[in-house]
Write an enzyme that holds these catalytic residues in place. Structure first.
Site, PDB file in Angstrom:
ATOM      1  N   ASP A 276      33.384 -26.809  15.307  1.00 55.32           N
ATOM      2  CA  ASP A 276      31.980 -27.082  15.014  1.00 55.32           C
ATOM      3  C   ASP A 276      31.689 -28.550  15.317  1.00 55.32           C
ATOM      4  O   ASP A 276      32.494 -29.422  14.994  1.00 55.32           O
ATOM      5  CB  ASP A 276      31.693 -26.780  13.533  1.00 55.32           C
ATOM      6  CG  ASP A 276      30.214 -26.708  13.231  1.00 55.32           C
ATOM      7  OD1 ASP A 276      29.520 -27.731  13.411  1.00 55.32           O
ATOM      8  OD2 ASP A 276      29.750 -25.639  12.818  1.00 55.32           O
TER       9      ASP A 276
ATOM     10  N   ALA B 129      19.394 -19.977   6.082  1.00 52.68           N
ATOM     11  CA  ALA B 129      19.590 -21.215   6.860  1.00 52.68           C
ATOM     12  C   ALA B 129      20.297 -20.954   8.193  1.00 52.68           C
ATOM     13  O   ALA B 129      21.074 -21.774   8.660  1.00 52.68           O
ATOM     14  CB  ALA B 129      20.320 -22.283   6.052  1.00 52.68           C
ATOM     15  N   GLN B 130      20.010 -19.810   8.828  1.00 54.11           N
ATOM     16  CA  GLN B 130      20.579 -19.537  10.144  1.00 54.11           C
ATOM     17  C   GLN B 130      19.770 -20.294  11.183  1.00 54.11           C
ATOM     18  O   GLN B 130      18.574 -20.056  11.347  1.00 54.11           O
ATOM     19  CB  GLN B 130      20.551 -18.038  10.455  1.00 54.11           C
ATOM     20  CG  GLN B 130      21.193 -17.702  11.783  1.00 54.11           C
ATOM     21  CD  GLN B 130      21.214 -16.201  12.062  1.00 54.11           C
ATOM     22  OE1 GLN B 130      20.700 -15.403  11.291  1.00 54.11           O
ATOM     23  NE2 GLN B 130      21.821 -15.843  13.172  1.00 54.11           N
ATOM     24  N   SER B 131      20.407 -21.220  11.896  1.00 55.17           N
ATOM     25  CA  SER B 131      19.697 -22.030  12.881  1.00 55.17           C
ATOM     26  C   SER B 131      19.990 -21.608  14.316  1.00 55.17           C
ATOM     27  O   SER B 131      19.299 -22.041  15.230  1.00 55.17           O
ATOM     28  CB  SER B 131      20.018 -23.516  12.695  1.00 55.17           C
ATOM     29  OG  SER B 131      21.403 -23.745  12.797  1.00 55.17           O
ATOM     30  N   VAL B 132      21.000 -20.775  14.524  1.00 56.78           N
ATOM     31  CA  VAL B 132      21.288 -20.230  15.858  1.00 56.78           C
ATOM     32  C   VAL B 132      21.323 -18.718  15.715  1.00 56.78           C
ATOM     33  O   VAL B 132      22.129 -18.186  14.948  1.00 56.78           O
ATOM     34  CB  VAL B 132      22.637 -20.749  16.419  1.00 56.78           C
ATOM     35  CG1 VAL B 132      22.921 -20.135  17.784  1.00 56.78           C
ATOM     36  CG2 VAL B 132      22.644 -22.273  16.501  1.00 56.78           C
TER      37      VAL B 132
ATOM     38  N   HIS C 180      27.571 -15.707  14.029  1.00 58.00           N
ATOM     39  CA  HIS C 180      28.738 -16.589  14.052  1.00 58.00           C
ATOM     40  C   HIS C 180      29.322 -16.713  12.650  1.00 58.00           C
ATOM     41  O   HIS C 180      28.608 -16.683  11.662  1.00 58.00           O
ATOM     42  CB  HIS C 180      28.408 -17.968  14.632  1.00 58.00           C
ATOM     43  CG  HIS C 180      27.242 -18.670  14.005  1.00 58.00           C
ATOM     44  ND1 HIS C 180      25.927 -18.282  14.201  1.00 58.00           N
ATOM     45  CD2 HIS C 180      27.184 -19.743  13.193  1.00 58.00           C
ATOM     46  CE1 HIS C 180      25.125 -19.099  13.545  1.00 58.00           C
ATOM     47  NE2 HIS C 180      25.875 -19.992  12.912  1.00 58.00           N
ATOM     48  N   ILE C 181      30.634 -16.824  12.614  1.00 61.53           N
ATOM     49  CA  ILE C 181      31.352 -16.992  11.358  1.00 61.53           C
ATOM     50  C   ILE C 181      31.850 -18.433  11.296  1.00 61.53           C
ATOM     51  O   ILE C 181      32.578 -18.876  12.191  1.00 61.53           O
ATOM     52  CB  ILE C 181      32.548 -16.031  11.261  1.00 61.53           C
ATOM     53  CG1 ILE C 181      32.086 -14.577  11.344  1.00 61.53           C
ATOM     54  CG2 ILE C 181      33.340 -16.283   9.974  1.00 61.53           C
ATOM     55  CD1 ILE C 181      33.224 -13.582  11.452  1.00 61.53           C
ATOM     56  N   HIS C 182      31.451 -19.152  10.259  1.00 62.75           N
ATOM     57  CA  HIS C 182      31.987 -20.490  10.013  1.00 62.75           C
ATOM     58  C   HIS C 182      33.301 -20.322   9.254  1.00 62.75           C
ATOM     59  O   HIS C 182      33.350 -19.613   8.246  1.00 62.75           O
ATOM     60  CB  HIS C 182      31.043 -21.307   9.127  1.00 62.75           C
ATOM     61  CG  HIS C 182      29.728 -21.628   9.735  1.00 62.75           C
ATOM     62  ND1 HIS C 182      29.488 -22.828  10.355  1.00 62.75           N
ATOM     63  CD2 HIS C 182      28.579 -20.911   9.815  1.00 62.75           C
ATOM     64  CE1 HIS C 182      28.230 -22.855  10.781  1.00 62.75           C
ATOM     65  NE2 HIS C 182      27.666 -21.687  10.463  1.00 62.75           N
TER      66      HIS C 182
END
Length: 170
Positions: free
Chosen positions: A87, A149-152, A156-158
């Site tokens: 990231d 708060a999904q910005s993309v 995706h998994i952080h």
């Protein structure tokens, strides 16, 4: 101001107590620095949601550009189904993303047909966490939609670790 807990992790990382991770290439660093700090994630999520609704279609995301190598990333794993990379705005000493190569905008949009892919993403995240030495634990995060708060808008998994996580997370 640094995100809660990140300062201690960065000090430990800079002092050599934690292993150094590869640095993102300059182009990606410039892109990331133009986005603002971690406190700006909610406003980025609102902007991304607004843009998605206005366009009415899913336009290419930064993650699809990483997959097709239009934008560089520090890739740590790739197979036919997914890609993992560090990231650019880490929230802990170790923070990487695992993304499917098939673009799914949100976790709430998955179907039963995605069951195998979702399992593969979780197994990959687990194996990479083990490879990176996160034996004492880590956190998996999937943000969904504006309020999440999904910005993309590419699933995706952080994978976040290397320090004590706090609870509640929000």
């Amino acid at each position: 101001m640094a995100a809660r807990g990140v300062g201690r992790g960065l000090i430990a990382w800079a002092s050599g107590l934690l292993p150094r991770r590869p640095q993102p290439r300059l182009q990606l660093q410039r892109w990331a620095s133009s986005l603002g700090g971690p406190d700006d994630e909610v406003s980025k999520a609102k902007q991304a949601d607004r843009a998605r609704r206005i366009c009415g279609t899913q336009s290419p995301t930064i993650f699809s550009k990483i997959i097709d190598r239009t934008i560089p990333a520090d890739i740590i794993y790739e197979d036919e189904k997914c890609l993992a990379f560090w990231d650019v705005n880490p929230q802990a000493p170790l923070h990487f993303l695992v993304i499917p190569k098939t673009p799914i905008p949100r976790i709430s949009y998955v179907t039963e047909d995605d069951t195998e892919l979702l399992g593969h993403l979780l197994v990959t995240a687990s194996q990479l966490a083990k490879k990176e030495g996160l034996d004492e634990g880590y956190r998996l995060v999937i943000n969904d939609g504006k309020l999440g708060a999904q910005s993309v808008y590419h699933l995706h998994i952080h994978v976040i670790g290397g320090r004590q996580m706090n609870w509640p997370p929000g």
